[in-house]
Design a protein around this motif. Structure first.
Motif, PDB file in Angstrom:
ATOM      1  N   UNK A  24       0.806  -1.224   0.000  1.00  0.00           N
ATOM      2  CA  UNK A  24       0.000   0.000   0.000  1.00  0.00           C
ATOM      3  C   UNK A  24       0.839   1.274   0.000  1.00  0.00           C
ATOM      4  N   UNK A  27       0.638   3.837  -2.951  1.00  0.00           N
ATOM      5  CA  UNK A  27      -0.689   4.429  -3.105  1.00  0.00           C
ATOM      6  C   UNK A  27      -0.974   5.436  -2.009  1.00  0.00           C
ATOM      7  N   UNK A  28      -0.632   5.080  -0.783  1.00  0.00           N
ATOM      8  CA  UNK A  28      -0.891   5.971   0.351  1.00  0.00           C
ATOM      9  C   UNK A  28      -0.146   7.288   0.159  1.00  0.00           C
ATOM     10  N   UNK A  30       1.063   8.594  -2.607  1.00  0.00           N
ATOM     11  CA  UNK A  30       0.585   9.331  -3.780  1.00  0.00           C
ATOM     12  C   UNK A  30      -0.699  10.091  -3.437  1.00  0.00           C
ATOM     13  N   UNK A  31      -1.616   9.421  -2.709  1.00  0.00           N
ATOM     14  CA  UNK A  31      -2.853  10.092  -2.300  1.00  0.00           C
ATOM     15  C   UNK A  31      -2.546  11.276  -1.386  1.00  0.00           C
ATOM     16  N   UNK A  32      -1.635  11.045  -0.444  1.00  0.00           N
ATOM     17  CA  UNK A  32      -1.312  12.103   0.521  1.00  0.00           C
ATOM     18  C   UNK A  32      -0.814  13.344  -0.221  1.00  0.00           C
ATOM     19  N   UNK A  33       0.057  13.105  -1.200  1.00  0.00           N
ATOM     20  CA  UNK A  33       0.641  14.224  -1.924  1.00  0.00           C
ATOM     21  C   UNK A  33      -0.422  14.959  -2.746  1.00  0.00           C
ATOM     22  N   UNK A  34      -1.257  14.202  -3.460  1.00  0.00           N
ATOM     23  CA  UNK A  34      -2.295  14.824  -4.290  1.00  0.00           C
ATOM     24  C   UNK A  34      -3.194  15.715  -3.445  1.00  0.00           C
ATOM     25  N   UNK A  35      -3.676  15.140  -2.348  1.00  0.00           N
ATOM     26  CA  UNK A  35      -4.630  15.901  -1.552  1.00  0.00           C
ATOM     27  C   UNK A  35      -3.953  17.054  -0.822  1.00  0.00           C
ATOM     28  N   UNK A  38      -3.944  19.812  -3.110  1.00  0.00           N
ATOM     29  CA  UNK A  38      -5.316  20.310  -3.281  1.00  0.00           C
ATOM     30  C   UNK A  38      -5.686  21.206  -2.096  1.00  0.00           C
TER      31      UNK A  38
END
Lengths: 874, 111
Positions: A24, A27-28, A30-35, A38
């Motif tokens: 994981x 994925x974890x 990558x999500x953290x960075x995207x959000x 944002x």
């Protein structure tokens, strides 16, 4: 908002990566960075950071739980749960570790982050490794980080290894942002024309200095540092073109320097103005050494090449200008090292003291853990008996220790940032760069390493004991409920270690405290109490006309003397314990003296005649300076006692004449010695010159009055404003404060080390008390038997106290040796002035007495053991 | 109904969020969907730990996308429900409805 998106907090990401399973992880993150980006776009970077850390905190548990299949994780998790249960069961042990170790780690991390900022982080200029500090070395006076203006010009023209040489002068000044507003005290850099280019600091807003700004008589212009611009003008680009008063000059702001300029020189600056002076200024003569100088190596050249080259040039100049350059040499140093150099001894001293404190805390906690484990011996033995392998038990113990220390270390790191900020804020000298002390990855890595080493140090004895336990022996031991000989020896060693380490620390603290008191007790030679000093900036329109300037200085003095509550007033070009002096060579009439580097040398102070009255500086022989010693009268001087003794040994100095500053001067009086620069140094050969006979614009006012400095400033500013609205008064301060500020570094050193030393002493005594008390409890049965057999209580008391003293003396011997060695080192740093042997004896006595005190309670309890109760308790 | 089809509360939320997000169901959208609908702060770590578990149980499947069409664009895992996953949602929702049936409107959260 444009520009690159803010970077994800690296530490948060690293923690999350560690917690996530291999599958994981990507994925974890990558999500953290995207959000994160944002949230940063929508609500700003600060909110995004908060969001990020909340996410990391909330994600830890589910991520770790999801790795259940992982065997290591499962075991560690179960050990951790077990450790947490134990920690809750023994809250006192847990709390002790967190307070002692957490405190130690906090202090260590704080000083490491300061050291990183001062010594390791590169200066924020382009290619900082090429930057050099240039100094002048004169055989008689040693090294000064300054250079003659003409010498510097010669280096610039002749040294091919240097890409450039720039000069500047940094000092206190005043700024008035609006007419009629109070003047702010600021640091002004008078920048030579090459300074900004050499450091590569082009203006970020507005323009940089142009060649025409350096012309004599050019309209005054200024650059603001980024820091000053943001603090005073809120970063408003509209200030470009506005005029403010710098000193008494109406000055136009033409630009803002990039943030890197905040860090130059050490301690920072607020405003840069062009360095200008007239052709006949003393700065433009070979004799004066008054401007700081930096250089930049040509790419590919080394410092050694540059040093060799400037030495050759110095030799050449010595031949061309023997009068001034005969014994003058130049030195080049790396700029970063040169900026950090002056603070190195103090920072290293504090770091050493903190390391000692941490070591004491570790020894203390090691003992505590050992005693705690003793109480747990039955439990561990039982676990061993029902099948836990030795390795499994060791892993359990290490998990407990490491987890406890990890909690303590985290608490310490959290507390370290405010601690480091407080340290920097109270630090009495200019600290290069450290103003923005931060916890970066490097500091955190060091903090983690320190915590790990502390945990290993404190946990190792316990682990050693544990691996020696055999189930049957431990069960037997628990049945006896007495400690084995080995345990007692180990406890004693830990007490000895604490005594030795904290003794070294206490010795350092005492020596530095004595040094401060010795320095503070030195009399300056004048009476600094009830004297208010303040600086007067006279508008350049009045400075241009010498008669008007002299009249204005006298008028200001008279206005000061006429204020209510003011006894007397004087004015002077320089005042004691405030930067600025005029050191110069001269010639005694009727001798073979040569004016120059190997002729006689004195410090010249231009003062109004009342100076001696205001300062209560006693006159020993002859007459004081008088109001009649003006520009029309013959030239006269008053010299200091040291001057008279050094230069006219037995003969009476009064009536002698000297040649100085293109004139012949007669000595009319001898004044008592006074200290001007520091209470450390012996008094100099000082000369007091009537102000009217060497007119200079630089003006300090001295008023003898018990009134507060601020009130005097306000009253006098009102009167001065009526006289000429261009006059600006600033830097009002009691003379006594200037004096005590001059010992601020000594006071700071003494406070920090003594504070740490007292903490260490307290830890060592608590440790000693604990060990003695514990020994008494464990030996209750033995003591009971001895009392039952007829031993007298006094003898029991003696046994306990002798045991305690043995532990203390075991530590005292290496402690004395180490302290003696440290004392010799301190002596070489030039940081101390105190009787080292006396201090050493005092510290050793303190430990013996304090040790007796710590052992007294347990000894008393031991002698009161009821033999029957003690035997029945089994 | 096999025992493996029993899902926990949060697992159910994740399954429903995937259904809501349709073709756009990846970590960020799933997390935001649950956060928006429940009003609770939802941890990224919890979402991914749950997704991994649901994948193991065969309730969801994912495909890895091509890199996003921006500089430094990343590949994403897009999730969808398997037939078993859809069954699990239906089953849990049905059970919940049957359990709530007959309760007062207050307790059913309708008022």
């Amino acid at each position: 908002m444009s520009g690159p998106p803010p970077r994800l907090p690296r530490i948060a990401a690293a923690i999350l990566a560690l917690a996530a399973s291999r599958e994981t992880r990507a994925d974890v993150l990558s999500d953290l960075e995207d959000e994160y980006h944002q949230v940063a776009r929508e609500r700003g970077t600060a909110a995004a950071r908060r969001w990020c850390w909340t996410q990391v905190a909330l994600s830890l548990a589910p991520l770790v739980r999801s790795r259940k299949g992982d065997r290591v994780i499962t075991t560690v998790a179960s050990d951790l749960r077990y450790a947490a249960r134990l920690a809750r069961r023994a809250p006192l042990v847990t709390l002790s570790v967190i307070v002692a170790i957490g405190g130690g780690i906090a202090a260590a991390t704080a000083i490491v982050s300061v050291m990183e900022g001062v010594f390791l982080r590169p200066l924020p200029f382009s290619r900082p490794g090429e930057l050099l500090q240039l100094s002048t070395v004169i055989e008689r006076f040693g090294r000064a980080p300054e250079m003659n203006y003409l010498d510097a010009g010669d280096l610039r023209a002749q040294a091919s290894s240097l890409a450039g040489v720039a000069q500047y002068d940094a000092g206190p000044g005043t700024a008035r942002l609006d007419p009629g507003a109070p003047a702010l005290s600021i640091t002004v850099v008078s920048a030579g024309r090459d300074l900004a280019g050499l450091l590569d600091l082009p203006a970020t807003t507005g323009r940089s200095f142009a060649a025409s700004d350096f012309a004599n008589g050019a309209a005054p212009v200024a650059l603001l540092t980024d820091r000053f611009w943001r603090r005073r003008f809120g970063g408003d680009a509209g200030v470009i073109g506005r005029s403010i008063d710098i000193g008494s000059d109406r000055t136009q702001i033409v630009g803002v320097l990039p943030p890197a300029a905040n860090h130059f020189p050490a301690g920072g600056s607020d405003v840069w103005i062009p360095l200008t002076f007239s052709a006949d200024s003393f700065l433009n003569q070979r004799g004066s050494i008054a401007l700081a100088a930096i250089g930049r190596l040509r790419t590919g050249q080394s410092r050694d090449t540059a040093q060799a080259e400037v030495s050759t040039i110095a030799d050449r100049l010595a031949k061309t200008y023997p009068d001034t350059n005969r014994s003058r040499r130049f030195a080049v140093d790396e700029l970063q090292g040169a900026m950090a150099g002056p603070v190195r001894p103090m920072v290293m001293l504090i770091a050493g003291a903190i390391a000692l404190l941490l070591a004491v805390a570790c020894a203390n906690i090691a003992n505590l853990l050992l005693a705690h484990a003793q109480a747990r011996a039955p439990e561990l033995a039982l676990r061993g008996a029902i099948g836990a392998s030795r390795g499994r038990l060791l892993r359990q113990l290490w998990t407990e220790t490491l987890a406890l220390f990890a909690v303590a270390g985290t608490a310490g790191v959290v507390c370290s940032l405010p601690l480091a900020r407080a340290l920097v804020a109270r630090y009495p000298e200019a600290l290069p760069l450290a103003a923005d002390v931060q916890l970066d990855l490097r500091v955190l890595a060091i903090a983690a390493l320190v915590t790990l080493v502390a945990a290993l140090t404190a946990g190792l004895p316990l682990a050693r004991r544990a691996s020696g336990w055999s189930a049957s022996a431990a069960l037997a031991a628990s049945a006896r409920a007495t400690a084995g000989r080995g345990d007692r020896r180990m406890s004693g060693l830990f007490v000895a270690a604490q005594v030795a380490l904290s003794m070294v620390l206490l010795f350092g603290g005492l020596v530095l405290a004595r040094t401060f008191l010795n320095i503070a007790a030195v009399s300056p030679g004048f009476d600094p109490h009830d004297v208010v000093t303040l600086r007067a900036s006279i508008p350049s329109s009045s400075l241009a006309d010498e008669r008007r300037m002299l009249a204005m200085q006298d008028t200001l003095r008279d206005a000061g003397a006429a204020l209510p509550g003011v006894e007397s007033a004087a004015h002077a070009m320089f005042i004691p314990f405030t930067p600025g002096s005029w050191g110069d060579g001269f010639r005694r009439v009727g001798t073979a003296d040569r004016i120059g580097p190997d002729g006689p040398f004195g410090h010249f102070y231009m003062v109004s005649p009342e100076y001696f009255t205001v300062m209560r500086l006693p006159l020993l022989r002859g007459r004081p300076l008088a109001a009649t010693d003006d520009e029309r009268a013959s030239k006269v001087l008053v010299v200091s006692e040291t001057f008279a003794r050094k230069l006219y040994s037995n003969a009476d100095a009064v009536g002698q004449r000297i040649e100085w500053n293109d004139g012949v001067w007669q000595i009319v009086g001898v004044a008592a010695d006074a200290r001007h620069g520091s209470l450390w140094d012996a008094p100099d050969a000082d000369v007091y010159v009537p102000r009217r006979q060497v007119p200079r614009g630089n003006t300090w006012l001295l008023l003898r009055t018990p009134r507060p400095a601020a009130a005097v400033l306000a009253d006098l500013q009102r009167k001065a404003g009526a006289l000429d609205p261009g006059i600006i008064l600033s830097d009002a301060m009691p003379m006594a404060d200037r004096l005590s500020d001059s010992a601020a570094a000594e006071r700071f050193r003494a406070l920090v080390t003594s504070g740490l030393a007292l903490l260490a002493l307290a830890l060592a005594l608590v440790g000693l008390h604990g060990v003695v008390a514990y020994a008494v409890v464990r030996r209750t049965r033995e003591i009971g038997i001895r009392l039952a057999l007829g031993e007298r209580p006094a003898a029991v008391r003696r046994t306990v106290i002798v045991d305690a003293l043995r532990a203390i003396v075991t530590g005292l011997l290496p402690g004395v040796a180490a302290a003696w060695w440290i004392g010799r080192w301190l002596d070489t740093t030039g940081l101390v002035r105190a009787d080292l042997n006396l201090s050493l004896a005092a510290v050793a006595m303190t430990f013996l007495l304090a040790g007796l005190l710590a052992a007294a309670g347990p000894a008393w309890r031991a002698s009161r053991v009821d033999p029957i109760a003690a035997l029945r308790a089994e | 109904m096999a025992k493996g089809d029993f899902v926990g509360e949060f697992e159910l939320y994740v399954l429903i969020a995937i259904a809501h997000a349709g073709d756009e169901a990846y970590g960020v959208t799933i997390r935001q969907e649950i956060e928006r609908r429940t009003g609770r702060v939802v941890a990224i770590g919890a979402v991914h730990a749950t997704l991994a578990r649901l994948d193991e149980k065969g309730l969801v499947r994912y495909r890895v996308s091509d890199p996003q069409p921006v500089p430094g664009g990343k590949r994403r895992k897009f999730f969808r429900l398997t037939a078993a996953g859809e069954r699990a949602v239906r089953h849990s929702a049905g059970m919940l409805a049957r359990m709530l049936d007959g309760l007062s409107p207050e307790l059913r959260g309708l008022r």
